[in-house]
Write a protein that holds these residues in place. Sequence first.
Motif, short mmCIF file in Angstrom:
data_model
loop_
_atom_site.label_atom_id
_atom_site.label_comp_id
_atom_site.label_asym_id
_atom_site.label_seq_id
_atom_site.Cartn_x
_atom_site.Cartn_y
_atom_site.Cartn_z
N GLU A 18 0.82 -1.22 0.00
CA GLU A 18 0.00 0.00 0.00
C GLU A 18 0.85 1.27 0.00
OE1 GLU A 18 -3.18 0.15 -0.38
OE2 GLU A 18 -3.50 2.30 -0.05
N PHE A 19 1.94 1.24 0.77
CA PHE A 19 2.70 2.48 0.96
C PHE A 19 4.09 2.44 0.33
CE2 PHE A 19 -0.21 2.17 4.71
CZ PHE A 19 -1.11 3.12 4.28
N GLU A 20 4.32 1.43 -0.51
CA GLU A 20 5.57 1.36 -1.28
C GLU A 20 6.79 1.39 -0.36
OE1 GLU A 20 5.28 4.42 -4.24
OE2 GLU A 20 3.34 3.71 -4.94
N LEU A 38 4.30 8.03 7.03
CA LEU A 38 2.84 7.88 6.89
C LEU A 38 2.13 9.06 7.58
CD1 LEU A 38 2.40 4.04 7.59
CD2 LEU A 38 3.05 5.21 5.47
N LEU A 41 -3.73 10.79 6.48
CA LEU A 41 -4.53 10.13 5.44
C LEU A 41 -4.08 8.68 5.26
CD1 LEU A 41 -6.71 10.25 3.28
CD2 LEU A 41 -5.07 11.30 1.73
N ASP A 42 -2.76 8.48 5.28
CA ASP A 42 -2.24 7.10 5.22
C ASP A 42 -2.75 6.29 6.41
OD1 ASP A 42 -0.71 7.41 2.90
OD2 ASP A 42 1.00 8.20 4.01
N VAL A 44 -5.52 6.47 8.08
CA VAL A 44 -6.90 5.97 7.96
C VAL A 44 -7.00 4.92 6.85
CG1 VAL A 44 -8.01 7.98 8.98
CG2 VAL A 44 -7.62 7.94 6.53
N ASP A 45 -6.26 5.11 5.77
CA ASP A 45 -6.26 4.08 4.72
C ASP A 45 -5.62 2.79 5.22
OD1 ASP A 45 -7.59 5.57 2.86
OD2 ASP A 45 -5.88 5.94 1.54
N VAL A 48 -8.12 0.47 6.80
CA VAL A 48 -8.96 -0.22 5.81
C VAL A 48 -8.19 -1.38 5.19
CG1 VAL A 48 -10.21 0.02 3.62
CG2 VAL A 48 -10.28 1.87 5.29
N VAL A 49 -6.94 -1.13 4.88
CA VAL A 49 -6.09 -2.15 4.26
C VAL A 49 -5.85 -3.32 5.22
CG1 VAL A 49 -3.72 -2.57 3.46
CG2 VAL A 49 -4.98 -0.59 2.62
N GLN A 52 -8.88 -5.53 5.70
CA GLN A 52 -9.03 -6.48 4.58
C GLN A 52 -8.02 -7.62 4.74
OE1 GLN A 52 -9.10 -3.19 1.41
NE2 GLN A 52 -10.01 -4.96 0.39
N ARG A 59 -11.02 -0.65 13.31
CA ARG A 59 -11.18 0.80 13.45
C ARG A 59 -11.82 1.21 14.78
NH1 ARG A 59 -14.55 1.89 8.19
NH2 ARG A 59 -13.32 0.14 7.49
N ARG B 67 4.56 9.64 -3.73
CA ARG B 67 3.46 8.73 -3.38
C ARG B 67 2.30 9.46 -2.72
NH1 ARG B 67 1.31 6.43 0.84
NH2 ARG B 67 2.88 7.24 2.27
N GLN B 68 2.58 10.37 -1.79
CA GLN B 68 1.48 10.99 -1.06
C GLN B 68 0.69 11.97 -1.92
OE1 GLN B 68 3.55 12.07 2.54
NE2 GLN B 68 2.70 10.29 3.62
N ARG B 71 -1.27 9.02 -4.44
CA ARG B 71 -2.28 8.11 -3.87
C ARG B 71 -3.71 8.61 -4.11
NH1 ARG B 71 -1.23 9.83 2.49
NH2 ARG B 71 -1.63 12.03 2.08
N GLU B 127 -17.44 -0.11 3.84
CA GLU B 127 -16.34 0.13 4.78
C GLU B 127 -14.97 -0.09 4.14
OE1 GLU B 127 -18.16 -2.53 4.72
OE2 GLU B 127 -16.91 -4.29 5.02
N LEU B 128 -14.95 -0.71 2.97
CA LEU B 128 -13.66 -0.97 2.33
C LEU B 128 -13.20 0.19 1.44
CD1 LEU B 128 -14.05 -4.73 1.29
CD2 LEU B 128 -13.04 -3.77 3.36
N LYS B 130 -11.42 3.33 0.59
CA LYS B 130 -10.33 4.11 1.20
C LYS B 130 -10.54 5.60 0.93
CE LYS B 130 -7.06 1.84 -0.90
NZ LYS B 130 -5.72 1.48 -1.37
#
Lengths: 86, 407
Positions: A18-20, A38, A41-42, A44-45, A48-49, A52, A59, B67-68, B71, B127-128, B130
Amino acid sequence: MITKEEIIQKTNEALKKEFELTDAQLVPTARLKDDLGLDSLDAVDMIVVLEQQFGVVLRQGYDMRSMVTLNDLYNFIEHLAQEHKA
Amino acid sequence: MRDTSGKVVITGMGAVSPFGAGVEALWNGLAAGTGCMHTVPELEALPMVKTKVAATVPEMDFSYIPRQARRSMSRMAFYAYAAAQEALRQAGYTTPPDGLGFFMGSTLNSISVWLKITAQCQANHLELIKTSDFLQIMNHSPLATVAQALKINGPSVGAAGACATGLMNLGLGYMAVKSGWLKQALCGGTEEYHPMFSACFDVMQATSYNFNDAPSQACRPFDKDRTGLVASEGCGLLFLEREEDARARGAVILGEIIGFASNTDTENIAYPSAATLQACMQAALDDAHLQPRQVDVLNAHATGTLIGDIAESRAAYQVFGPHIRTNSLKGALGHSMGASGALETIACVQMLQKQFLLPTQNLHEPDERCGALDYITSGTAGKADIILKNSFAIGGNNCSLLLRRVP
């Protein structure tokens, strides 16, 4: 029950994608913000990641401010896993 | 009181098109006239959809975008990021000047990201989703994410007017600088292709289908054998500022915008009326205080549709008479929709700079219903000082912009 090693491996796998990030960066003492870069925003994502990845809800008990290092994240997931089992 | 007497000039241009990254690639591709159209497997798999051809941006590596920033960007924002960097660089800036205005929009937002989110919705897994996915489908997502990434801190105001989006934003930027509201503005449009575009235009009987086996011949503006458009994608952005400011800082002036007009055809949402298109072109001439005979070239919207090309050519005939040299770049480029007005304006600026008029690719025998305009069918060296550029959109949004050569 999932082991700590499995938590670390699955967490790192998700974060790398996700964050390389690289394996070298993903040491337990790495600070999520200052070392891994991070931002909020990272963060909170990331939940979610990881939800999964592990198939569990993270959360609700997640306090972003208390999560400083990668190890804090591993411990949080481990704690939830134990609660889930109980 | 603001001074509105100054001239508005173009000092930077950036492009990502089916011909690749950069303004030079755009020009070389348009001059060659072939090479960017191809069949689309998703369309080939749909027997009910007649068109099988599109023009898409070649695969590019955008991992150089931090990246930031990346994204939250959809593919059309990647195109805009690259085009904005090129335009800023040509204007002489490594970072955007303070207060730079940003005018950019698109027809739709990223369909591929929407589909990903829709699948999660349909599976009852909201909820999935992002946050970074949500940021990619905001109506102003490319505008916001590119402004954030490059630190463009003036007003960012994105107009969306389907196929007129690019020219509409150029017009708004022109008016903002002309009025003295802004010193500088980066303006244009961006779009990313999805087969849905082709399928929807196909239902409207507005696509090319009789040259599926020869994609480079598929889009034929004004030609008697045309059946419709070929959808494409990309981004075009132009940097505008006052002439005196540009000269004071030693910027190279690429061209001048001297007039703009826009109106709305309320007769029908999809079928343009010649009278409204004529009124739009005439209003642009009035805005620039020009007589029709002073315009050297009409760069038509002409997408290659049966009805649109007839309406535009008849409107042009009413404004200019039969002697106006006329071309459409969509025969080579396809219809890049929200990006088209800006990408084609960039090519118009280059035509004025190079004194070379690009041909209407695949126009071999004009449809007699398209009037008796002086169609440019092969690349021609020739003197041209003023070009009128048209963009017309489904929804009835019409725009006309006048460009002048700056020697």
